[in-house]
Write a protein that holds these residues in place. Sequence first.
Motif, PDB file in Angstrom:
ATOM      1  N   LEU A 153       0.800  -1.216   0.000  1.00  0.00           N
ATOM      2  CA  LEU A 153       0.000   0.000   0.000  1.00  0.00           C
ATOM      3  C   LEU A 153       0.837   1.271   0.000  1.00  0.00           C
ATOM      4  O   LEU A 153       0.320   2.341  -0.350  1.00  0.00           O
ATOM      5  CB  LEU A 153      -0.935   0.018   1.220  1.00  0.00           C
ATOM      6  CG  LEU A 153      -2.128  -0.950   1.164  1.00  0.00           C
ATOM      7  CD1 LEU A 153      -2.926  -0.853   2.459  1.00  0.00           C
ATOM      8  CD2 LEU A 153      -3.023  -0.640  -0.028  1.00  0.00           C
ATOM      9  N   LYS A 154       2.106   1.166   0.382  1.00  0.00           N
ATOM     10  CA  LYS A 154       2.939   2.365   0.448  1.00  0.00           C
ATOM     11  C   LYS A 154       3.045   3.065  -0.913  1.00  0.00           C
ATOM     12  O   LYS A 154       2.837   4.285  -1.000  1.00  0.00           O
ATOM     13  CB  LYS A 154       4.315   2.016   0.994  1.00  0.00           C
ATOM     14  CG  LYS A 154       4.333   1.749   2.488  1.00  0.00           C
ATOM     15  CD  LYS A 154       5.733   1.443   2.979  1.00  0.00           C
ATOM     16  CE  LYS A 154       5.741   1.182   4.501  1.00  0.00           C
ATOM     17  NZ  LYS A 154       7.099   0.862   4.988  1.00  0.00           N
ATOM     18  N   PRO A 155       3.362   2.373  -2.024  1.00  0.00           N
ATOM     19  CA  PRO A 155       3.382   3.072  -3.326  1.00  0.00           C
ATOM     20  C   PRO A 155       2.023   3.639  -3.711  1.00  0.00           C
ATOM     21  O   PRO A 155       1.920   4.730  -4.278  1.00  0.00           O
ATOM     22  CB  PRO A 155       3.837   1.985  -4.304  1.00  0.00           C
ATOM     23  CG  PRO A 155       4.523   0.963  -3.462  1.00  0.00           C
ATOM     24  CD  PRO A 155       3.799   0.979  -2.153  1.00  0.00           C
ATOM     25  N   LEU A 156       0.964   2.856  -3.359  1.00  0.00           N
ATOM     26  CA  LEU A 156      -0.381   3.336  -3.676  1.00  0.00           C
ATOM     27  C   LEU A 156      -0.724   4.590  -2.885  1.00  0.00           C
ATOM     28  O   LEU A 156      -1.321   5.538  -3.418  1.00  0.00           O
ATOM     29  CB  LEU A 156      -1.402   2.230  -3.399  1.00  0.00           C
ATOM     30  CG  LEU A 156      -2.857   2.536  -3.768  1.00  0.00           C
ATOM     31  CD1 LEU A 156      -2.971   2.828  -5.263  1.00  0.00           C
ATOM     32  CD2 LEU A 156      -3.762   1.371  -3.386  1.00  0.00           C
ATOM     33  N   GLU A 157      -0.320   4.603  -1.605  1.00  0.00           N
ATOM     34  CA  GLU A 157      -0.566   5.790  -0.791  1.00  0.00           C
ATOM     35  C   GLU A 157       0.197   6.993  -1.344  1.00  0.00           C
ATOM     36  O   GLU A 157      -0.316   8.126  -1.367  1.00  0.00           O
ATOM     37  CB  GLU A 157      -0.158   5.517   0.659  1.00  0.00           C
ATOM     38  CG  GLU A 157      -1.079   4.552   1.386  1.00  0.00           C
ATOM     39  CD  GLU A 157      -0.580   4.252   2.786  1.00  0.00           C
ATOM     40  OE1 GLU A 157       0.561   4.677   3.105  1.00  0.00           O
ATOM     41  OE2 GLU A 157      -1.311   3.611   3.548  1.00  0.00           O
ATOM     42  N   ALA A 158       1.441   6.751  -1.806  1.00  0.00           N
ATOM     43  CA  ALA A 158       2.215   7.847  -2.395  1.00  0.00           C
ATOM     44  C   ALA A 158       1.539   8.368  -3.659  1.00  0.00           C
ATOM     45  O   ALA A 158       1.445   9.588  -3.876  1.00  0.00           O
ATOM     46  CB  ALA A 158       3.631   7.369  -2.699  1.00  0.00           C
ATOM     47  N   ALA A 159       1.050   7.419  -4.490  1.00  0.00           N
ATOM     48  CA  ALA A 159       0.371   7.835  -5.719  1.00  0.00           C
ATOM     49  C   ALA A 159      -0.922   8.587  -5.413  1.00  0.00           C
ATOM     50  O   ALA A 159      -1.234   9.609  -6.047  1.00  0.00           O
ATOM     51  CB  ALA A 159       0.076   6.614  -6.591  1.00  0.00           C
ATOM     52  N   VAL A 160      -1.664   8.114  -4.412  1.00  0.00           N
ATOM     53  CA  VAL A 160      -2.899   8.793  -4.019  1.00  0.00           C
ATOM     54  C   VAL A 160      -2.595  10.188  -3.480  1.00  0.00           C
ATOM     55  O   VAL A 160      -3.304  11.161  -3.756  1.00  0.00           O
ATOM     56  CB  VAL A 160      -3.676   7.953  -2.996  1.00  0.00           C
ATOM     57  CG1 VAL A 160      -4.839   8.740  -2.409  1.00  0.00           C
ATOM     58  CG2 VAL A 160      -4.197   6.670  -3.639  1.00  0.00           C
ATOM     59  N   ALA A 195       0.000  12.068  -4.297  1.00  0.00           N
ATOM     60  CA  ALA A 195       0.338  12.921  -5.443  1.00  0.00           C
ATOM     61  C   ALA A 195      -0.917  13.314  -6.216  1.00  0.00           C
ATOM     62  O   ALA A 195      -1.065  14.471  -6.647  1.00  0.00           O
ATOM     63  CB  ALA A 195       1.323  12.192  -6.363  1.00  0.00           C
ATOM     64  N   LEU A 196      -1.818  12.335  -6.378  1.00  0.00           N
ATOM     65  CA  LEU A 196      -3.073  12.630  -7.072  1.00  0.00           C
ATOM     66  C   LEU A 196      -3.909  13.642  -6.309  1.00  0.00           C
ATOM     67  O   LEU A 196      -4.522  14.542  -6.898  1.00  0.00           O
ATOM     68  CB  LEU A 196      -3.863  11.334  -7.281  1.00  0.00           C
ATOM     69  CG  LEU A 196      -5.199  11.452  -8.027  1.00  0.00           C
ATOM     70  CD1 LEU A 196      -4.970  12.001  -9.437  1.00  0.00           C
ATOM     71  CD2 LEU A 196      -5.910  10.108  -8.087  1.00  0.00           C
ATOM     72  N   GLY A 232      -6.029  18.992  -5.862  1.00  0.00           N
ATOM     73  CA  GLY A 232      -6.110  20.254  -5.128  1.00  0.00           C
ATOM     74  C   GLY A 232      -5.631  21.430  -5.959  1.00  0.00           C
ATOM     75  O   GLY A 232      -6.237  22.513  -5.940  1.00  0.00           O
ATOM     76  N   SER A 233      -4.556  21.206  -6.708  1.00  0.00           N
ATOM     77  CA  SER A 233      -4.059  22.268  -7.586  1.00  0.00           C
ATOM     78  C   SER A 233      -5.086  22.617  -8.665  1.00  0.00           C
ATOM     79  O   SER A 233      -5.336  23.790  -8.958  1.00  0.00           O
ATOM     80  CB  SER A 233      -2.743  21.829  -8.235  1.00  0.00           C
ATOM     81  OG  SER A 233      -2.294  22.796  -9.168  1.00  0.00           O
ATOM     82  N   PHE A 234      -5.681  21.565  -9.250  1.00  0.00           N
ATOM     83  CA  PHE A 234      -6.705  21.791 -10.271  1.00  0.00           C
ATOM     84  C   PHE A 234      -7.908  22.537  -9.687  1.00  0.00           C
ATOM     85  O   PHE A 234      -8.490  23.415 -10.341  1.00  0.00           O
ATOM     86  CB  PHE A 234      -7.153  20.470 -10.881  1.00  0.00           C
ATOM     87  CG  PHE A 234      -6.171  19.892 -11.850  1.00  0.00           C
ATOM     88  CD1 PHE A 234      -5.214  20.700 -12.443  1.00  0.00           C
ATOM     89  CD2 PHE A 234      -6.198  18.548 -12.173  1.00  0.00           C
ATOM     90  CE1 PHE A 234      -4.295  20.173 -13.347  1.00  0.00           C
ATOM     91  CE2 PHE A 234      -5.292  18.017 -13.078  1.00  0.00           C
ATOM     92  CZ  PHE A 234      -4.330  18.828 -13.658  1.00  0.00           C
ATOM     93  N   GLN A 235      -8.294  22.175  -8.477  1.00  0.00           N
ATOM     94  CA  GLN A 235      -9.422  22.853  -7.844  1.00  0.00           C
ATOM     95  C   GLN A 235      -9.120  24.330  -7.619  1.00  0.00           C
ATOM     96  O   GLN A 235      -9.974  25.197  -7.869  1.00  0.00           O
ATOM     97  CB  GLN A 235      -9.758  22.166  -6.520  1.00  0.00           C
ATOM     98  CG  GLN A 235     -10.437  20.807  -6.681  1.00  0.00           C
ATOM     99  CD  GLN A 235     -10.727  20.148  -5.351  1.00  0.00           C
ATOM    100  OE1 GLN A 235     -10.138  20.499  -4.330  1.00  0.00           O
ATOM    101  NE2 GLN A 235     -11.616  19.167  -5.357  1.00  0.00           N
TER     102      GLN A 235
END
Length: 301
Positions: free
Chosen positions: A79-86, A88-89, A94-97
Motif C-alpha cells: 500500500l505504500k506506493p499506492l498511498e504515495a500515488a494517491v 500525489a493525485l 487540489g491544484s486543479f481545484q
Amino acid sequence: MSSSKLKKNSAQTPTTTRASTSIAGKLSAWATTSNDGEDATGSLPATTETISMKQLVAELAKQRAGLKDDVSHLIQESLKPLEAAVGALRDTVGSFQARLVATETITGENFERLTTAEATIKALQAQNQTLLDHVDDIENRSCRSNLRIVNIPEGSENGKDPVKFIGELLVERVGPDVFTEPPELERAHRSLATKPKDGKPARQFVVRFLRYQQRKAALRWSRNHEVKFQGSPLRFYPDLSSALARKRADYNGVKQALYKKGVRFRLMHPAHLVVTFEAQTFTFDSPEEAQEFYKRRVAKE
C-alpha cells in the motif's frame, strides 16, 4: 509383528519428539510413524511423546498469527506506493481545484465586464444612429434650395457662366408661368464627376436657388409638364443626400406597381409614401409596409 520389532522401529523414528519446531515437521513425523510402525490392528504405536490436540491447536494458532502478521506486513508494504500515488493525485486535484476556482472567478468578472460592454455598445449604437440621422437631416436641409436637372447635353453651356446659362434656360423652357425673368441663383454647376465619353449620359446640373419658393415652384411645374432641350427631355429632381436617396429609391418597386393599377400616390419628405385608394389616404414609413398593403388591398382589385 513382535514387540522387539516395534521397539526397534520406535527407536529409529525420533521425528515425533519435541525437537520438531514446526507443525509441518510434526505432522510429517506422525505420518512416518503411522506408515512404518502400524500393527496388524491398524492402531498407532505408543511413542515417547505424541502430539496432543492442544499442541496441534496451539501450533495452528501460532502459524495463523504468523501468517496474519506476514499478510498484514505484505499489505502495508504494497500500500505504500499506492498511498504515495494517491497523495500525489490528491495534490494534483487540489491544484486543479484552486486553478478552477481562479478560472471561475476570472470568468465571472469577464462575464460582468462583457455584460457592461454589451450595454455600452448598444447605447453607443443607438447614439451613433441618432447622430447619423441628425447629420443626414442637416445635409438634406442644407440642400433644400437645390435642384438637380438631368439630361442637359454636355457642352451646351458653350463656355457661358453656368449660373447665367441655367437662368436663361429656365426662363426659356419653363416659361412665364413660373419665371418672368431669370431666377436668382446662388450657384450652378455640373455634378463633380469626370466628363463622360461620347454617347454616355451627361452629368447632372446642380442648381442652388436663392429663394426656396422659386425652386419649389419649378419642381412642381416640371411634374405636370414635359420640358425638352436640344431634343432631350429634361428631368427635375430635388437634391438629396445619398442615404436619403437610397431610402426613397427603395419605394420604386411598389410605386411602379401602384402606377400600373392607376392608384394615386406621392412621395413625401423625407421618405414617406402617401397612397390614395378607394377615397382613403394611407401613409407608409417603409417600403415593406407599402408592399404589404399593395398585396393585401390593391393587387386583388
